[in-house]
Each structure stands twice: as structure tokens, then as C-alpha cells.
Scaffold this motif. Sequence first.
Motif, mmCIF file in Angstrom:
data_model
loop_
_atom_site.group_PDB
_atom_site.id
_atom_site.type_symbol
_atom_site.label_atom_id
_atom_site.label_comp_id
_atom_site.label_asym_id
_atom_site.label_seq_id
_atom_site.Cartn_x
_atom_site.Cartn_y
_atom_site.Cartn_z
ATOM 1 N N ARG A 12 -27.877 -66.633 19.247
ATOM 2 C CA ARG A 12 -27.115 -67.745 18.673
ATOM 3 C C ARG A 12 -25.679 -67.329 18.385
ATOM 4 N NH1 ARG A 12 -31.746 -68.426 15.448
ATOM 5 N NH2 ARG A 12 -30.611 -67.642 13.629
ATOM 6 N N GLU A 13 -25.514 -66.128 17.858
ATOM 7 C CA GLU A 13 -24.165 -65.644 17.552
ATOM 8 C C GLU A 13 -23.336 -65.512 18.824
ATOM 9 O OE1 GLU A 13 -24.839 -62.042 15.489
ATOM 10 O OE2 GLU A 13 -25.514 -62.985 13.630
ATOM 11 N N ALA A 14 -23.990 -65.040 19.889
ATOM 12 C CA ALA A 14 -23.263 -64.892 21.154
ATOM 13 C C ALA A 14 -22.797 -66.248 21.678
ATOM 14 C CB ALA A 14 -24.148 -64.201 22.196
ATOM 15 N N ARG A 15 -23.707 -67.273 21.563
ATOM 16 C CA ARG A 15 -23.327 -68.616 22.015
ATOM 17 C C ARG A 15 -22.204 -69.182 21.152
ATOM 18 N NH1 ARG A 15 -28.975 -69.322 22.633
ATOM 19 N NH2 ARG A 15 -29.076 -70.428 20.647
ATOM 20 N N ASP A 16 -22.253 -68.895 19.860
ATOM 21 C CA ASP A 16 -21.212 -69.382 18.951
ATOM 22 C C ASP A 16 -19.864 -68.746 19.250
ATOM 23 O OD1 ASP A 16 -23.038 -70.991 17.683
ATOM 24 O OD2 ASP A 16 -23.420 -69.584 16.043
ATOM 25 N N ARG A 17 -19.902 -67.475 19.678
ATOM 26 C CA ARG A 17 -18.638 -66.765 19.929
ATOM 27 C C ARG A 17 -18.058 -67.105 21.292
ATOM 28 N NH1 ARG A 17 -21.396 -62.236 17.579
ATOM 29 N NH2 ARG A 17 -21.894 -61.507 19.672
ATOM 30 N N ARG A 18 -18.868 -67.568 22.224
ATOM 31 C CA ARG A 18 -18.405 -67.764 23.596
ATOM 32 C C ARG A 18 -17.217 -68.725 23.715
ATOM 33 N NH1 ARG A 18 -20.584 -66.618 28.598
ATOM 34 N NH2 ARG A 18 -19.932 -67.991 30.300
ATOM 35 N N PRO A 19 -17.254 -69.902 23.047
ATOM 36 C CA PRO A 19 -16.076 -70.786 23.155
ATOM 37 C C PRO A 19 -14.801 -70.152 22.623
ATOM 38 C CG PRO A 19 -17.962 -71.976 22.260
ATOM 39 C CD PRO A 19 -18.323 -70.527 22.253
ATOM 40 N N TRP A 20 -14.911 -69.336 21.594
ATOM 41 C CA TRP A 20 -13.716 -68.717 21.018
ATOM 42 C C TRP A 20 -13.182 -67.601 21.909
ATOM 43 C CZ3 TRP A 20 -11.541 -71.629 17.658
ATOM 44 C CH2 TRP A 20 -12.313 -72.486 16.885
ATOM 45 N N PHE A 21 -14.081 -66.904 22.598
ATOM 46 C CA PHE A 21 -13.614 -65.910 23.562
ATOM 47 C C PHE A 21 -12.932 -66.601 24.731
ATOM 48 C CE2 PHE A 21 -14.558 -62.809 27.096
ATOM 49 C CZ PHE A 21 -13.613 -61.875 26.684
ATOM 50 N N MET A 22 -13.514 -67.742 25.164
ATOM 51 C CA MET A 22 -12.870 -68.539 26.209
ATOM 52 C C MET A 22 -11.473 -68.966 25.768
ATOM 53 S SD MET A 22 -13.798 -72.395 27.497
ATOM 54 C CE MET A 22 -13.099 -73.021 25.965
ATOM 55 N N LEU A 23 -11.352 -69.429 24.524
ATOM 56 C CA LEU A 23 -10.053 -69.853 24.020
ATOM 57 C C LEU A 23 -9.058 -68.701 24.017
ATOM 58 C CD1 LEU A 23 -8.331 -72.104 22.703
ATOM 59 C CD2 LEU A 23 -9.145 -71.280 20.482
ATOM 60 N N GLY A 197 -12.720 -66.597 35.103
ATOM 61 C CA GLY A 197 -13.793 -66.890 36.049
ATOM 62 C C GLY A 197 -15.179 -66.685 35.456
ATOM 63 N N LYS A 198 -15.263 -65.873 34.411
ATOM 64 C CA LYS A 198 -16.561 -65.581 33.792
ATOM 65 C C LYS A 198 -16.858 -66.453 32.574
ATOM 66 C CE LYS A 198 -16.584 -60.698 35.200
ATOM 67 N NZ LYS A 198 -17.770 -60.817 36.076
ATOM 68 N N VAL A 199 -15.839 -66.803 31.790
ATOM 69 C CA VAL A 199 -16.110 -67.446 30.498
ATOM 70 C C VAL A 199 -15.742 -68.923 30.443
ATOM 71 C CG1 VAL A 199 -15.795 -65.243 29.310
ATOM 72 C CG2 VAL A 199 -13.864 -66.828 29.475
ATOM 73 N N VAL A 200 -14.899 -69.405 31.362
ATOM 74 C CA VAL A 200 -14.535 -70.825 31.358
ATOM 75 C C VAL A 200 -15.595 -71.607 32.124
ATOM 76 C CG1 VAL A 200 -12.825 -72.545 32.059
ATOM 77 C CG2 VAL A 200 -12.078 -70.310 31.197
ATOM 78 N N PRO A 201 -16.139 -72.664 31.541
ATOM 79 C CA PRO A 201 -17.170 -73.454 32.230
ATOM 80 C C PRO A 201 -16.647 -74.028 33.534
ATOM 81 C CG PRO A 201 -17.020 -74.067 29.911
ATOM 82 C CD PRO A 201 -15.846 -73.185 30.203
ATOM 83 N N GLY A 202 -17.518 -74.080 34.540
ATOM 84 C CA GLY A 202 -17.136 -74.620 35.835
ATOM 85 C C GLY A 202 -17.225 -76.131 35.853
ATOM 86 N N GLY A 203 -17.213 -76.685 37.034
ATOM 87 C CA GLY A 203 -17.273 -78.145 37.196
ATOM 88 C C GLY A 203 -16.610 -78.534 38.487
ATOM 89 N N GLY A 204 -17.241 -79.431 39.204
ATOM 90 C CA GLY A 204 -16.715 -79.830 40.502
ATOM 91 C C GLY A 204 -15.943 -81.128 40.436
ATOM 92 N N ALA A 205 -15.678 -81.687 41.598
ATOM 93 C CA ALA A 205 -14.915 -82.927 41.677
ATOM 94 C C ALA A 205 -15.709 -84.078 41.088
ATOM 95 C CB ALA A 205 -14.560 -83.215 43.135
ATOM 96 N N LYS A 206 -15.033 -85.011 40.466
ATOM 97 C CA LYS A 206 -15.676 -86.194 39.910
ATOM 98 C C LYS A 206 -15.873 -87.220 41.020
ATOM 99 C CE LYS A 206 -14.462 -86.006 35.044
ATOM 100 N NZ LYS A 206 -13.948 -86.772 33.898
#
Length: 459
Positions: A12-23, A197-206
Motif C-alpha cells: 500500500r505504501e508503495a502504491r501511495d508513493r508512486r504518484p509522487w515519484f511520478m510527479l 517510461g517506467k512511472v508515468v501511466p501509459g495510454g493510447g489514442a482516444k
Amino acid sequence: MTLTTPAPATDREARDRRPWFMLAVLLLGQFMALLDVTVVNVAMTDIRTDLHASGAALQLVVSGYTVGYAMLLITGARLGELYGRRRLFVIGTIAFTICSALCGLAPGETVLIVARIAQGAGAALMMPQVVSLIQTRFTGAARAKALSAYTAVLSVAFVAGQVLGGVLVGADLFGAGWRPVFLVNVPIGLLVAVLAGKVVPGGGAKAGRRLDLAGLAIAAPAVVLVVLPLVLGHETGWPAWTYGSIAAGLLLAVLFVVVERRVRDPLVDLTVLKIRGVAPGLVTLAAGVASYGGFLFCVALHLQSGLGKTAMAAGLAMAPGGVVFGLCGFFWNRLPQRVHVWLTPAGYVGSAVAYVLLGLGRDGGTLFFAALLLFGLSMGPAFGSLMVNALTHVPLERAADVSGLLTTTLQLGQVVGVATFGSLFLTLAVTSSATALTTAMACAAALLLAGAGLAVVRR
């Protein structure tokens, strides 16, 4: 009965920290891109000597980055929405890094100018993704904190550019002179691209979305036609072509609005300006950014040409105010909730007072540095709260449109501020640098007071 085993605390802590590392990764890329707006200023003398560059070429080395950057900001936001924000951020970072290497290795002025324009275009692909990702990946108090960090980086980067540029040029690393000013971006850019490339969520064309080529064909030249004469006008003596260019750019801007209202999938959906807080927030932000750009330009010039300080000494003299700006811009939301609504108008008024004091303390003494600290204390909370309040009511699906408008406002506001207050300062400085600073800061204060009035109306 089925029992559900809760996830381990460490997961849980790792998931909580992931957005802040991305930022943190995103803001490092943003800091690098913003740094290059000012970092080259202190290297101009060495570039002229080494490359035998003309005065016009040096102007293009400085302004080419701004032109390339401003030209694609709106497009960069929409491309991120269409093809994935991670993809565009990484592509922009790689392009920026490659062009930084080309700048640092440039054998002549032509290569350096072209590489600077392309470097700005790479930054334009990166920067809008930061605001869009903050909008889509953070909510509530976390979003306010992330936007405060974004504002803090904005405030510190421009001042840090002058300091870092002076240090690198003065150090003459490996006998390379001015070239490390650009080459320092290479390892940082590679690190940012890999981590993103590792921490920012992906996503394709809309599905069903497409790029508005008609809007792009109008927006890009419109921005260039306005920005180019603003950054070159004073040095060239404001010839007739500069006024014609600005007029043509404004006409294209009107045409852009007409076209965007008629196409099915516009480059910028201008209906976002009807969202509560967006339109008045952008106008208030433009007033603040224009005054800030003029302030940085005029004070740096006065410290060097008026008081005889070196570029590095001038940067260091402004650094404390920049640090206070950044800290206050990050921690403003710890103030009582009841005062948040007043932070922008009060901060603008406090900054206007600081500008007046800067003009009075033009000898660089105690009053001058007290004014710089007052500016940081006032403008940090003002910018931080303004950014949050302007974006509070924006739906997630409109994040790209608003981020494009926001980053374009930031860039064009600064260019207009430098052109307006810079031209006033340079014209008056022929007679007296002190008088020029006092007058320019008084005018900047008047603009901020107008911005404070807008902020009260917006409230």
C-alpha cells in the motif's frame, strides 16, 4: 464466507508513493526545460567570441527557444490526449535532450540557432503533459499539493537558470567554455526519459478523436508572428515589420477562434473558458506572469549594467527571493482555509509594494533585498492558490484543453512582460539605470494591482 486478505502495508505504501515519484520525475523534466529559458543568457559573450556570432544571431539563440516553445504548446497538450501523455512526454524529453547535445556541440551559429528552436519544440511536447497528468492523477488535497509543487518549480527555475549558467561558464569545465550550459541537460534528460517510461501511466489514442490540422495551421504561425517581434523588437529598433507581424498574428488569432468554434474536434475547445474560474483565472495569471517576467529581466540587467555585478553575482543576489517564492508557493495550503480565497489578491498587492520598494532600493542595499524577500513571501502563495483555484472545477476530460491554455498563458505572458518592461527599461537606461528600474517597477506594480482587482472579481 470469503475472507479478503488486506494488501501488505509495504504494498500500500508503495502504491501511495508512486504518484509522487511520478510527479518528481515530471517536475525534474519541467525544471530542466524552464532552466533553458534563462541559462543561456550569461553565456552570450563567450558564444559570440567562440563562434564569431553576430548580434542578430545571438538574439536568435536566446529567442529561438522561446519561439519553438510557444509555437507548439497548445498542440502538445492535444497530442498528449490523442496519443498518450507518457509517450509525448518521453518523446519531448528525448527530442529536448538530443537538441541540447546539438547545441553544446554546435560548430557554428546556424546549427546553434536551429537546435535551439528544435529544443524549444521538444520542451513544448513535454510541458503540457505535466499539468494534464496532475489533473488526471491527483484529486482533492493531493492535487492542490501537486499544483503547488508545479508552481514552486516555475518560480525557482527562471532564477536558477542565471545562477547555474554563471557557475558553468565560470568553471570552464574541461576547457569547454559555454558548451556545458547545454550539455548538462544530456544526462538529466536521459534519466528523466528512462524514469518517465517506467512511472508515468501509459495510454493510447482516444477513439474517434483526431488532430485539428486546420487549427494547427493557424495557431502555430499566429503565435510565431506575435512572439518573434516581441523578443526581437527592441534590439532591432522596432522596425515596421515588427508591428505588421504582431497585427498579422492577432488577425490569425481571431481567425483561430472562428475556426475552432466551427470544427467538430477543435485543437482547443474554447468552451472550457466557460468553466467556473478558468477565464478570469487565466487573465489574472497573465497579469502576474507578465509582471514577473519583466521583474526578472529588469532587475538582472540593473544589477549587471547599473551596479556592475557579474552575471553569477546577479543571479545569486536574486536567489534568496526565488527560494522564498518557491517555498511559499509550495506550503501556502497550510494556511487556514478561510484565508485561501484572499491569497491571490493580497499576494498581488504585496508584490506590487515589493516592486515599488525595489525601485526605491535601487542601490542594491538592505531595502533592495528586503523587497526581494517580500516579493517571494507575497507572490508564492498568490501563484500557488491561483493555479489551484483556476483548475478546481475543470472536469478530467477537459484537462488537455485547459493545460494547453495554461502553459501558453504562462509562456506568452512572460514574453509580453519582458518585451514591454524590458523595452521601457532599456530605453530609459541609456540615461540612468536607476531611473529605468524605478519606472519599470512602478509600471509592473500597476499591472499587479490591476491583477489584484481581477482576482477580487474572480472571487
